[in-house]
Design a protein around this motif. Structure first.
Motif, short mmCIF file in Angstrom:
data_model
loop_
_atom_site.label_atom_id
_atom_site.label_comp_id
_atom_site.label_asym_id
_atom_site.label_seq_id
_atom_site.Cartn_x
_atom_site.Cartn_y
_atom_site.Cartn_z
N ALA A 34 2.83 14.33 -13.38
CA ALA A 34 3.20 13.24 -12.41
C ALA A 34 4.97 13.43 -12.24
O ALA A 34 5.44 13.83 -13.23
N LYS A 35 5.24 13.45 -10.97
CA LYS A 35 6.60 13.53 -10.89
C LYS A 35 7.75 12.85 -11.67
O LYS A 35 8.57 13.09 -11.94
N LYS A 36 7.77 11.42 -11.72
CA LYS A 36 8.59 10.45 -11.84
C LYS A 36 8.02 9.39 -12.79
O LYS A 36 7.11 8.67 -12.34
N ASP A 37 8.40 9.23 -14.05
CA ASP A 37 8.21 8.09 -15.02
C ASP A 37 6.43 7.95 -14.90
O ASP A 37 5.99 7.08 -14.94
N ASP A 38 5.83 9.18 -15.12
CA ASP A 38 4.37 9.29 -15.32
C ASP A 38 3.66 8.70 -13.90
O ASP A 38 2.24 8.35 -14.11
N PHE B 220 0.72 -1.26 0.08
CA PHE B 220 0.20 -0.10 0.07
C PHE B 220 0.77 1.31 -0.04
O PHE B 220 1.70 1.25 0.84
N VAL B 221 0.60 2.17 -1.08
CA VAL B 221 1.48 3.19 -1.05
C VAL B 221 0.67 5.00 -0.80
O VAL B 221 1.35 5.81 -0.60
N GLY B 222 -0.48 4.78 -0.50
CA GLY B 222 -1.15 5.96 -0.17
C GLY B 222 -2.38 6.14 -0.74
O GLY B 222 -3.05 5.18 -1.49
N THR C 172 4.76 9.96 -7.67
CA THR C 172 5.44 9.77 -6.54
C THR C 172 5.44 11.03 -5.53
O THR C 172 5.68 10.57 -4.69
N GLN C 173 5.00 12.07 -6.02
CA GLN C 173 5.10 13.27 -5.10
C GLN C 173 3.97 13.02 -4.11
O GLN C 173 3.96 13.81 -3.10
N PHE C 174 3.06 12.09 -4.31
CA PHE C 174 1.93 11.82 -3.38
C PHE C 174 2.18 10.84 -2.40
O PHE C 174 1.36 10.59 -1.51
N ASP D 8 8.86 8.06 -3.35
CA ASP D 8 9.26 9.38 -3.66
C ASP D 8 10.44 9.34 -3.17
O ASP D 8 11.18 9.89 -2.44
N ASN D 9 11.83 8.64 -4.07
CA ASN D 9 13.09 8.70 -3.72
C ASN D 9 13.92 9.23 -4.81
O ASN D 9 13.47 9.73 -5.86
#
Length: 198
Positions: free
Chosen positions: A183-187, A58-60, A190-192, A197-198
């Protein structure tokens, strides 16, 4: 005694070989400890609803409720997002989402609000609380199959329950364009998700 030692040695070698076969290497050369669950498709190319996604990482759970968006939020549900565990293991080691990564977003409505902003008061205080499930969206990374949409395919398995058994890939203009633009990284947003978010 000599025979017993030979048997023990042979067993030890067999276990070592079996262990090496059972743990394929990841792209950075280290051992992969989880077997990956990869996307499954019908003969016509529809994605089959991934199995056991609730057991994934689970990521968010972002939320943009109607009450804070003039009653017309584009996505008024909690978005309970999971990543396939084997893909997550590779991501932690390499910082890149491997091909055939699956991100699963289960949609969950809020319990009807009591206040003008859609919030309600429960034992823990005033806020927004998860209610009925409301379908799912799934994203699959495949740079060749989905080259036209940034290397990711986007699927909706109903905005209602039960979830559909299969889904067709969405046109670029329905989902991919927004991910590609913001989106922040590779579509991936990850910012959320601090876990990604590494």
């Amino acid at each position: 005694m000599r025979i017993s030692l030979m048997c023990v040695s042979a067993l030890s070698i067999a276990l070592t070989v079996t262990s090496a076969i059972a743990q394929p290497s990841s792209s950075d050369g280290s051992k992969q400890t989880r077997k990956r669950y990869l996307p499954e498709y019908t003969k016509s190319g529809e994605l089959i609803l991934p199995k056991n996604f609730n057991e994934w990482i689970f990521v968010g759970s972002p939320l943009t409720p109607n009450g804070l968006n003039n009653g017309k939020a584009n996505f008024p549900e909690f978005h309970n997002v999971y990543i396939e565990p084997g893909s997550y293991e590779i991501y932690k080691k390499t910082g890149e989402f491997p091909e055939e990564t699956i991100l699963f977003k289960e949609l969950q409505l809020t319990i009807p609000g009591e206040n003008a902003d859609g919030s309600r008061t429960e034992a823990s205080g005033r806020g927004y609380f998860p209610g009925k499930l409301n379908g799912a969206d799934v994203t699959v990374k495949d740079s060749k199959r989905y080259a036209d949409s940034g290397g990711w395919g986007y699927f909706n398995f109903n905005h209602s329950e039960p979830k559909a058994a299969t889904a067709k890939v969405k046109p670029k203009g329905e989902c991919a364009f927004c991910h590609m633009a913001s989106a922040k990284k590779d579509d991936v947003w990850t910012q959320f998700y601090p876990l990604l978010d590494n």
